[in-house]
Write a protein that holds these residues in place. Sequence first.
Motif: not given
Ligand SMILES: Cc1cc2nc3c(=O)[nH]c(=O)nc-3n(C[C@H](O)[C@H](O)[C@H](O)COP(=O)(O)OP(=O)(O)OC[C@H]3O[C@@H](n4cnc5c(N)ncnc54)[C@H](O)[C@@H]3O)c2cc1C
Length: 223
Positions: A57-58, A14, A33, A41, A35
């Motif tokens: 992920h697919f 995102s 970030d 994720l 990390r």
């Molecule tokens: C087992 C599994 C399978 C999946 N399969 C699929 C799939 O096939 N297809 C699909 O579309 N989606 C899939 N998903 C979902 C997908 O992984 C997530 O929807 C997506 O990666 C979320 O992205 P994001 O950036 O919103 O959040 P996140 O990936 O959670 O990223 C948030 C980031 O913010 C950072 N952060 C958080 N708090 C702070 C802070 N206070 N200060 C600094 N940094 C911070 C974290 O370290 C992280 O890097 C799957 C998820 C899982 C667990």
Amino acid sequence: MAIKNVVIIGGGISGLTTAYELTRRGHHVTVLDRRETLGGLARSVQIGDRDIERYYHFICGGDQNLIELIAELGLSARLHWRPGKTSYFVQGRMYPFTTPLDLLGFSAISLLSRIRFALHAARCRQMRNWQDIEHLTAQEWLLDTVGSEAYEVIWRPLLQIKFGRYYDQVSAPWLWHRVHRFSQSRHSLWRPEQLGYLEGGSQVLIDALAEFIVAGGGKIQGR
Ligand SMILES: Cc1cc2nc3c(=O)[nH]c(=O)nc-3n(C[C@H](O)[C@H](O)[C@H](O)COP(=O)(O)OP(=O)(O)OC[C@H]3O[C@@H](n4cnc5c(N)ncnc54)[C@H](O)[C@@H]3O)c2cc1C
């Protein structure tokens, strides 16, 4: 248009896609970030000399925005479509669960429950107005539509694995979208769904986004 300095907290998909869109529009972004590794994720872990996706992920046929983003970043040649293969492991036995014929032979539940399960999947495929079920949890919706047997054997274990102790609080629209999205990868009811995988995993997309942001003058913590 006024150029802005924007700080994005979170370098998951995102945060990075937001930073990518802002960079394309000429804004100055900084991604932070907590990390060291980007991707959230969707990040990879190193095992030996290989990067492996931390979670699988697919990509589904209906994930149009993601497919377009992959093309914009010049990664389309690394996107491969493969027939999906699903099985259920119930009471010590593995059941294939990819096509409607597999469902017909899924003797872990009664024929009536199999029919109710199939009707619910077909309804999710056609349905668009998820607002109608917004007041329901997935559990309430499923118990009403597929019945308790298919819910207990098929759906409840899946919800529990994904959401742990919150499994009974997940909203019905989430479940609808999950089934609906998956069904977009099926060209016909009788053929297995085609699922997309990026060669090198989601990390390839994460790295390409990060490169674009940095090349556009953006900053990513630690780079
Ligand atoms: C087992 C599994 C399978 C999946 N399969 C699929 C799939 O096939 N297809 C699909 O579309 N989606 C899939 N998903 C979902 C997908 O992984 C997530 O929807 C997506 O990666 C979320 O992205 P994001 O950036 O919103 O959040 P996140 O990936 O959670 O990223 C948030 C980031 O913010 C950072 N952060 C958080 N708090 C702070 C802070 N206070 N200060 C600094 N940094 C911070 C974290 O370290 C992280 O890097 C799957 C998820 C899982 C667990």
